[in-house]
Design a protein around this motif. Structure first.
Motif, mmCIF file in Angstrom:
data_model
loop_
_atom_site.group_PDB
_atom_site.id
_atom_site.type_symbol
_atom_site.label_atom_id
_atom_site.label_comp_id
_atom_site.label_asym_id
_atom_site.label_seq_id
_atom_site.Cartn_x
_atom_site.Cartn_y
_atom_site.Cartn_z
ATOM 1 N N LYS A 18 0.807 -1.221 0.000
ATOM 2 C CA LYS A 18 0.000 0.000 0.000
ATOM 3 C C LYS A 18 0.844 1.277 0.000
ATOM 4 O O LYS A 18 0.377 2.330 -0.415
ATOM 5 C CB LYS A 18 -0.971 0.004 1.176
ATOM 6 N N ASP A 19 2.109 1.167 0.416
ATOM 7 C CA ASP A 19 3.006 2.323 0.440
ATOM 8 C C ASP A 19 3.863 2.433 -0.818
ATOM 9 O O ASP A 19 4.725 3.307 -0.908
ATOM 10 C CB ASP A 19 3.903 2.260 1.681
ATOM 11 N N GLY A 20 3.661 1.523 -1.772
ATOM 12 C CA GLY A 20 4.424 1.566 -3.022
ATOM 13 C C GLY A 20 5.744 0.826 -2.980
ATOM 14 O O GLY A 20 6.523 0.887 -3.931
ATOM 15 N N PHE A 97 -3.701 -4.587 -11.502
ATOM 16 C CA PHE A 97 -4.681 -5.146 -10.588
ATOM 17 C C PHE A 97 -4.543 -4.364 -9.286
ATOM 18 O O PHE A 97 -3.557 -4.491 -8.570
ATOM 19 C CB PHE A 97 -4.429 -6.642 -10.388
ATOM 20 N N GLU A 98 -5.519 -3.518 -9.027
ATOM 21 C CA GLU A 98 -5.463 -2.584 -7.903
ATOM 22 C C GLU A 98 -5.739 -3.296 -6.581
ATOM 23 O O GLU A 98 -6.072 -4.488 -6.551
ATOM 24 C CB GLU A 98 -6.477 -1.457 -8.131
ATOM 25 N N ALA A 99 -5.653 -2.531 -5.498
ATOM 26 C CA ALA A 99 -5.988 -3.056 -4.176
ATOM 27 C C ALA A 99 -7.400 -3.632 -4.225
ATOM 28 O O ALA A 99 -8.308 -3.029 -4.788
ATOM 29 C CB ALA A 99 -5.887 -1.946 -3.136
ATOM 30 N N ALA A 132 -1.845 -9.389 -1.122
ATOM 31 C CA ALA A 132 -2.734 -9.001 -0.025
ATOM 32 C C ALA A 132 -3.784 -8.014 -0.541
ATOM 33 O O ALA A 132 -3.630 -7.428 -1.625
ATOM 34 C CB ALA A 132 -1.919 -8.380 1.109
ATOM 35 N N ALA A 133 -4.831 -7.808 0.224
ATOM 36 C CA ALA A 133 -5.946 -6.955 -0.194
ATOM 37 C C ALA A 133 -5.503 -5.527 -0.521
ATOM 38 O O ALA A 133 -6.065 -4.883 -1.403
ATOM 39 C CB ALA A 133 -7.025 -6.947 0.882
ATOM 40 N N ALA A 134 -4.485 -5.015 0.163
ATOM 41 C CA ALA A 134 -4.037 -3.638 -0.066
ATOM 42 C C ALA A 134 -2.952 -3.525 -1.145
ATOM 43 O O ALA A 134 -2.569 -2.427 -1.529
ATOM 44 C CB ALA A 134 -3.522 -3.039 1.249
ATOM 45 N N ASP A 135 -2.475 -4.663 -1.637
ATOM 46 C CA ASP A 135 -1.402 -4.665 -2.641
ATOM 47 C C ASP A 135 -1.921 -4.344 -4.043
ATOM 48 O O ASP A 135 -3.097 -4.573 -4.349
ATOM 49 C CB ASP A 135 -0.721 -6.035 -2.703
#
Length: 148
Positions: A18-20, A97-99, A132-135
Protein backbone atom coordinates in the motif's frame (compact mmCIF):
# COMPACT_ATOMS: atom_id res chain seq x y z
CA UNK A 1 12.86 -23.03 -48.33
CA UNK A 2 12.01 -23.38 -44.64
CA UNK A 3 10.53 -20.70 -42.39
CA UNK A 4 10.53 -21.09 -38.63
CA UNK A 5 8.27 -18.56 -36.98
CA UNK A 6 8.63 -18.50 -33.21
CA UNK A 7 6.40 -16.82 -30.62
CA UNK A 8 7.86 -16.09 -27.22
CA UNK A 9 6.04 -14.52 -24.32
CA UNK A 10 7.81 -12.81 -21.46
CA UNK A 11 5.69 -11.92 -18.44
CA UNK A 12 6.95 -9.31 -15.98
CA UNK A 13 5.07 -9.13 -12.67
CA UNK A 14 5.54 -6.52 -9.94
CA UNK A 15 3.66 -6.50 -6.63
CA UNK A 16 3.70 -3.41 -4.42
CA UNK A 17 2.34 -2.87 -0.93
CA UNK A 18 0.00 0.00 0.00
CA UNK A 19 3.01 2.32 0.44
CA UNK A 20 4.42 1.57 -3.02
CA UNK A 21 7.24 -0.67 -1.79
CA UNK A 22 8.09 -3.57 -4.13
CA UNK A 23 7.20 -6.87 -2.42
CA UNK A 24 7.85 -9.23 -5.31
CA UNK A 25 9.12 -9.12 -8.88
CA UNK A 26 9.03 -11.96 -11.39
CA UNK A 27 9.97 -12.72 -14.99
CA UNK A 28 8.18 -15.74 -16.42
CA UNK A 29 7.82 -17.40 -19.85
CA UNK A 30 4.34 -18.20 -21.17
CA UNK A 31 2.67 -20.67 -23.51
CA UNK A 32 0.69 -19.44 -26.51
CA UNK A 33 -2.22 -21.89 -26.49
CA UNK A 34 -3.95 -23.45 -29.51
CA UNK A 35 -6.87 -21.00 -29.37
CA UNK A 36 -4.30 -18.19 -29.35
CA UNK A 37 -2.59 -19.56 -32.47
CA UNK A 38 -5.99 -19.84 -34.19
CA UNK A 39 -6.77 -16.27 -33.09
CA UNK A 40 -3.56 -15.01 -34.75
CA UNK A 41 -4.48 -16.76 -38.01
CA UNK A 42 -8.05 -15.42 -37.85
CA UNK A 43 -6.81 -11.85 -37.35
CA UNK A 44 -4.38 -12.22 -40.28
CA UNK A 45 -7.35 -13.13 -42.48
CA UNK A 46 -9.78 -10.52 -41.17
CA UNK A 47 -11.34 -8.95 -38.12
CA UNK A 48 -13.90 -11.60 -37.19
CA UNK A 49 -12.39 -11.86 -33.71
CA UNK A 50 -12.08 -8.98 -31.25
CA UNK A 51 -8.59 -7.80 -30.28
CA UNK A 52 -7.04 -8.89 -27.00
CA UNK A 53 -8.51 -6.64 -24.33
CA UNK A 54 -8.33 -8.26 -20.87
CA UNK A 55 -5.98 -10.06 -18.50
CA UNK A 56 -6.93 -12.46 -15.75
CA UNK A 57 -5.17 -13.82 -12.67
CA UNK A 58 -5.90 -17.08 -10.94
CA UNK A 59 -4.88 -19.58 -8.30
CA UNK A 60 -4.76 -22.73 -10.47
CA UNK A 61 -1.57 -24.76 -10.49
CA UNK A 62 -2.26 -27.05 -13.45
CA UNK A 63 0.67 -26.78 -15.87
CA UNK A 64 0.04 -24.65 -18.96
CA UNK A 65 -1.01 -26.82 -21.91
CA UNK A 66 -1.85 -26.08 -25.53
CA UNK A 67 -5.47 -27.26 -25.25
CA UNK A 68 -6.46 -24.92 -22.40
CA UNK A 69 -9.03 -22.19 -23.06
CA UNK A 70 -9.32 -20.43 -19.69
CA UNK A 71 -7.67 -19.98 -16.32
CA UNK A 72 -8.10 -22.97 -14.03
CA UNK A 73 -9.31 -20.91 -11.04
CA UNK A 74 -9.82 -17.17 -11.60
CA UNK A 75 -9.31 -14.72 -8.73
CA UNK A 76 -11.83 -11.89 -9.02
CA UNK A 77 -12.64 -10.62 -12.52
CA UNK A 78 -10.61 -10.09 -15.66
CA UNK A 79 -9.12 -6.60 -15.87
CA UNK A 80 -9.28 -4.45 -18.98
CA UNK A 81 -5.80 -3.85 -20.39
CA UNK A 82 -4.24 -0.50 -19.48
CA UNK A 83 -2.32 -0.44 -22.75
CA UNK A 84 -1.37 -2.38 -25.85
CA UNK A 85 1.73 -1.33 -27.77
CA UNK A 86 3.07 -2.72 -31.02
CA UNK A 87 6.75 -2.29 -31.87
CA UNK A 88 9.17 -4.11 -34.17
CA UNK A 89 8.21 -7.80 -33.93
CA UNK A 90 6.60 -7.34 -30.48
CA UNK A 91 3.29 -6.59 -28.86
CA UNK A 92 3.15 -5.52 -25.22
CA UNK A 93 0.07 -5.82 -23.03
CA UNK A 94 -0.08 -4.10 -19.62
CA UNK A 95 -2.70 -4.57 -16.90
CA UNK A 96 -2.90 -3.29 -13.34
CA UNK A 97 -4.68 -5.15 -10.59
CA UNK A 98 -5.46 -2.58 -7.90
CA UNK A 99 -5.99 -3.06 -4.18
CA UNK A 100 -8.86 -5.50 -3.68
CA UNK A 101 -8.51 -7.04 -7.18
CA UNK A 102 -7.38 -10.68 -7.52
CA UNK A 103 -6.44 -11.01 -3.85
CA UNK A 104 -4.83 -14.27 -2.73
CA UNK A 105 -2.11 -16.67 -3.82
CA UNK A 106 -1.72 -15.81 -7.52
CA UNK A 107 -0.21 -18.69 -9.53
CA UNK A 108 -1.51 -18.18 -13.08
CA UNK A 109 -2.25 -15.43 -15.58
CA UNK A 110 -3.71 -15.23 -19.07
CA UNK A 111 -4.68 -12.77 -21.82
CA UNK A 112 -8.18 -12.76 -23.37
CA UNK A 113 -10.19 -10.88 -25.97
CA UNK A 114 -13.24 -10.41 -23.73
CA UNK A 115 -14.17 -9.66 -20.12
CA UNK A 116 -15.85 -13.09 -19.91
CA UNK A 117 -15.64 -16.08 -22.24
CA UNK A 118 -13.85 -15.08 -25.45
CA UNK A 119 -10.52 -16.42 -26.68
CA UNK A 120 -7.45 -17.00 -24.52
CA UNK A 121 -4.20 -16.06 -26.28
CA UNK A 122 -1.68 -17.36 -23.76
CA UNK A 123 -1.31 -18.63 -20.20
CA UNK A 124 1.48 -18.80 -17.66
CA UNK A 125 1.81 -20.70 -14.36
CA UNK A 126 4.32 -19.75 -11.67
CA UNK A 127 5.19 -20.15 -7.99
CA UNK A 128 2.67 -18.39 -5.74
CA UNK A 129 2.75 -14.62 -5.39
CA UNK A 130 0.78 -13.63 -2.30
CA UNK A 131 -1.23 -10.51 -3.16
CA UNK A 132 -2.73 -9.00 -0.02
CA UNK A 133 -5.95 -6.96 -0.19
CA UNK A 134 -4.04 -3.64 -0.07
CA UNK A 135 -1.40 -4.67 -2.64
CA UNK A 136 -1.29 -3.71 -6.32
CA UNK A 137 0.04 -5.95 -9.06
CA UNK A 138 1.28 -4.81 -12.46
CA UNK A 139 1.62 -7.38 -15.25
CA UNK A 140 3.51 -6.54 -18.44
CA UNK A 141 3.29 -9.23 -21.12
CA UNK A 142 5.64 -8.95 -24.10
CA UNK A 143 5.09 -11.30 -27.03
CA UNK A 144 7.93 -11.42 -29.55
CA UNK A 145 7.74 -12.97 -33.02
CA UNK A 146 10.99 -14.10 -34.60
CA UNK A 147 11.88 -15.88 -37.81
CA UNK A 148 14.90 -18.12 -37.89
Amino acid sequence: MKDNLKLQGDVFITVKDKDGNVKDERHEKNLVVATGLNFICDRMEGTSESVMSHMGLGSGTTAAAANQTDLVSILGSREALDSTTVSTNTITYVASFEAGDATGAVTEAAIFNASTSGTMLCRVVFAAINKAAADTMSVTWVITLTAS
